[in-house]
Motif scaffolding. Sequence first.
Motif, PDB file in Angstrom:
ATOM      1  N   ARG A  94       0.837  -1.211   0.000  1.00 53.31           N
ATOM      2  CA  ARG A  94       0.000   0.000   0.000  1.00 53.31           C
ATOM      3  C   ARG A  94       0.869   1.257   0.000  1.00 53.31           C
ATOM      4  O   ARG A  94       0.556   2.246  -0.672  1.00 53.31           O
ATOM      5  N   GLY A  95       1.953   1.230   0.765  1.00 51.47           N
ATOM      6  CA  GLY A  95       2.862   2.365   0.762  1.00 51.47           C
ATOM      7  C   GLY A  95       3.508   2.570  -0.592  1.00 51.47           C
ATOM      8  O   GLY A  95       3.623   3.704  -1.076  1.00 51.47           O
ATOM      9  N   ALA A 118       1.035   4.117  -2.872  1.00 53.48           N
ATOM     10  CA  ALA A 118       0.726   5.512  -2.556  1.00 53.48           C
ATOM     11  C   ALA A 118       1.688   6.469  -3.242  1.00 53.48           C
ATOM     12  O   ALA A 118       1.332   7.621  -3.528  1.00 53.48           O
ATOM     13  N   ALA A 119       2.913   5.997  -3.536  1.00 52.10           N
ATOM     14  CA  ALA A 119       3.895   6.860  -4.200  1.00 52.10           C
ATOM     15  C   ALA A 119       3.441   7.244  -5.603  1.00 52.10           C
ATOM     16  O   ALA A 119       3.878   8.271  -6.136  1.00 52.10           O
ATOM     17  N   ARG A 128       4.162  11.724  -4.188  1.00 54.22           N
ATOM     18  CA  ARG A 128       5.550  11.374  -3.899  1.00 54.22           C
ATOM     19  C   ARG A 128       6.098  12.209  -2.751  1.00 54.22           C
ATOM     20  O   ARG A 128       5.811  13.396  -2.642  1.00 54.22           O
ATOM     21  N   TRP A 174       6.151   3.946   1.120  1.00 53.87           N
ATOM     22  CA  TRP A 174       5.874   5.244   0.490  1.00 53.87           C
ATOM     23  C   TRP A 174       7.166   5.954   0.129  1.00 53.87           C
ATOM     24  O   TRP A 174       7.337   6.456  -0.983  1.00 53.87           O
ATOM     25  N   TRP A 175       8.115   5.967   1.097  1.00 51.93           N
ATOM     26  CA  TRP A 175       9.402   6.614   0.820  1.00 51.93           C
ATOM     27  C   TRP A 175      10.167   5.864  -0.265  1.00 51.93           C
ATOM     28  O   TRP A 175      10.718   6.475  -1.184  1.00 51.93           O
ATOM     29  N   SER A 225       8.620   6.451  -3.666  1.00 53.12           N
ATOM     30  CA  SER A 225       8.873   7.822  -4.119  1.00 53.12           C
ATOM     31  C   SER A 225      10.305   7.977  -4.607  1.00 53.12           C
ATOM     32  O   SER A 225      10.564   8.585  -5.659  1.00 53.12           O
TER      33      SER A 225
END
Length: 267
Positions: free
Chosen positions: A21-22, A25-26, A30, A68-69, A72
């Motif tokens: 999911r993370g 999300a990117a 971002r 997410w990180w 991104s």
Amino acid sequence: GRAVRRFLYARPHLLAASLCRGLGAANVLRDGSPAIVLGAVVVAIAALGAPPRWRMPVLGIALALAGWWWGSARLDALDRSPLLPHVGTANRAVVAVTGPARRSRYDLRVPAQMRRYGDEVIREPVLLRLSPGRSPPQGALLELTGEIRRPRGPSDGFDERTWLRRRGVHVVVHASRWRIVGRRGGLSGFADGLRARLARSMAPGLGGERRAVIAGIVLGEDEGLSESLQERFRASGLYHLLAVSGQNVALIAGGALLFAYLIGASR
């Protein structure tokens, strides 16, 4: 220690889902700043001291932040291109062949990584367009004089530029002549050697298009297939069997199984 291992073993799929999911999300928003990494670390440490029923949700949040990180940062890296300012120029270059060549009526399309362009050391994926003829083996380091161009834009319902950009490729390198000056090493070199051994040992006694079909399924190569046979595979909806390397699928699946074993995941 043991408590952490126990809840990881109980529901590892929930943690994997949080990480995915993370990563997803990117694509929407971002943020590759260090603050996200710091937040993920803080939340992960908090999960260790949380009550047992809250450990899994809190650790899931930490993994979502990490994903997410990571996503991104990966997307930013794919969009970065040191070669774009060199579009329209030609220079001596060294490239590493990273995949099997695709043959067309007019040229060879070879996935590669630029290692050096002129005096500049660069690590960027590119698409090689070579003159028709023999194709360079995967893993070879090639020295050539290449002209850098932008990929073609939308034409006849296909946008090559967008298709390549999603794979981190921003430029096409055109070259008429090349020579092998070495081979890449490390983990990639090991995979290249494994591929070469598979190519030598597969389908003993077979030749022609029968061997070419097996090479397509195992190695993702379609060089030995006639255009008519390729069209029949496309018409039947089975061309993906030739376009995807079975060796790469096996390596990814094996790595995933090894990782699951190391973290103690159940079958």
